[in-house]
Design an enzyme around this catalytic site. Structure first.
Site, PDB file in Angstrom:
ATOM      1  CG  MET A  91       4.887   0.858  -7.978  1.00 46.58           C
ATOM      2  SD  MET A  91       5.028   2.669  -8.040  1.00 46.58           S
ATOM      3  CE  MET A  91       6.718   2.828  -8.544  1.00 46.58           C
ATOM      4  NE  ARG A  92       2.945  -3.992 -14.022  1.00 47.04           N
ATOM      5  CZ  ARG A  92       4.139  -4.520 -14.278  1.00 47.04           C
ATOM      6  NH1 ARG A  92       5.061  -4.549 -13.337  1.00 47.04           N
ATOM      7  NH2 ARG A  92       4.422  -4.974 -15.475  1.00 47.04           N
ATOM      8  CG  LEU A  94      -2.324   2.292 -15.823  1.00 51.82           C
ATOM      9  CD1 LEU A  94      -3.174   3.286 -15.063  1.00 51.82           C
ATOM     10  CD2 LEU A  94      -2.932   0.894 -15.752  1.00 51.82           C
ATOM     11  CG  HIS A 110       5.545  11.572  -9.731  1.00 51.42           C
ATOM     12  ND1 HIS A 110       5.983  10.342 -10.169  1.00 51.42           N
ATOM     13  CD2 HIS A 110       6.591  12.417  -9.881  1.00 51.42           C
ATOM     14  CE1 HIS A 110       7.224  10.443 -10.579  1.00 51.42           C
ATOM     15  NE2 HIS A 110       7.629  11.681 -10.402  1.00 51.42           N
TER      16      HIS A 110
HETATM   17  C1  GRF Z   1       4.609   6.998  -2.705  1.00 47.93           C
HETATM   18  O1  GRF Z   1       5.780   7.725  -2.409  1.00 47.93           O
HETATM   19  C2  GRF Z   1       4.031   7.500  -4.009  1.00 47.93           C
HETATM   20  O2  GRF Z   1       4.272   8.872  -4.281  1.00 47.93           O
HETATM   21  C3  GRF Z   1       4.767   6.671  -5.008  1.00 47.93           C
HETATM   22  O3  GRF Z   1       4.852   5.390  -4.431  1.00 47.93           O
HETATM   23  C4  GRF Z   1       4.884   5.532  -2.999  1.00 47.93           C
HETATM   24  C5  GRF Z   1       3.793   4.632  -2.467  1.00 47.93           C
HETATM   25  O4  GRF Z   1       3.757   4.609  -1.126  1.00 47.93           O
HETATM   26  N1  GRF Z   1       4.126   6.620  -6.298  1.00 47.93           N
HETATM   27  P1  GRF Z   1       2.507   3.912  -0.350  1.00 47.93           P
HETATM   28  O5  GRF Z   1       2.300   2.530  -0.941  1.00 47.93           O
HETATM   29  O6  GRF Z   1       1.287   4.781  -0.556  1.00 47.93           O
HETATM   30  O7  GRF Z   1       2.951   3.877   1.068  1.00 47.93           O
END
Ligand code: GRF
Length: 197
Positions: A91-92, A94, A110
């Protein structure tokens, strides 16, 4: 030649687990590192239980200096020498510099049917817009957020009474099918998109 894969996570890592589980037998790749920006991420624990080397580089001490954070993040990456990076719930955002260094070798998943709903809160936005279907996308990472060449997509119906949570759960099931299918093809050098019904 077996391709080396590093997986970057920020949270629980359910996609990471499916990717690691898929890289066995005649799969053209093997996991060499699971790396997180959160030392407490559940995904690190799950990776260690699966015997995959792990590392953590917290972004917090860098107080928003993304280039400095990425320089630190690049140390365990340099040691692991991956051929491919999979962002799996990382979630960072880049920088352009980092994405250019790994361009053509870095994938992301995504939870929307890109190019629709880049960014956050994808399921709530799809519901608010009255969409009839949703889904997930695997794409190559470029400097533009959630924008690179499409490598795979999976679609799900939006059902009456759906909430962002019920929709997210239905999409996550498809993520767990799509990402391993795309990685297997990509690691074999094939960029033909995987399209799951
Ligand atoms: C997933 O829904 C992915 O699409 C999004 O963040 C969520 C991560 O889930 N970017 P996990 O950590 O793989 O369970």
């Amino acid at each position: 030649m077996t391709r080396r894969v590093a997986i970057l996570v920020s949270g629980g890592g359910s996609n990471m687990v499916r990717l690691v589980e898929s890289m066995t037998g005649d799969h053209p790749a093997r996991p060499v590192l699971v790396l997180s920006n959160d030392p407490e991420a559940g995904g690190l624990r799950r990776a260690a239980e699966m015997g995959v080397p792990t590392a953590a580089v917290s972004h917090k001490p860098f107080k928003g200096d993304r280039a400095a954070f990425e320089a630190a993040l690049s140390e365990p990456l340099a040691a692991a020498q991956p051929d491919i990076i999979c962002l799996a719930g990382f979630m960072r955002v880049l920088t352009e510099g980092f994405t250019r260094r790994w361009q053509g070798r870095m994938l992301n998943i995504h939870p929307s049917l890109l190019p629709k709903y880049r960014g956050l809160h994808t399921h709530a936005r799809a519901l608010e817009a009255g969409e009839t279907e949703a889904g997930c996308t695997v794409h190559e990472v470029t400097a533009e957020l959630d924008d690179g060449p499409l490598l795979g997509q999976a679609r799900v119906p939006i059902l009456p009474g759906d909430t962002p949570e019920t929709l997210a759960a239905r999409v996550l099931v498809e993520e767990h099918r799509l990402y391993p299918a795309v990685l297997r093809r990509f690691a074999a050098g094939d960029r033909t998109p995987v399209l799951l019904p």
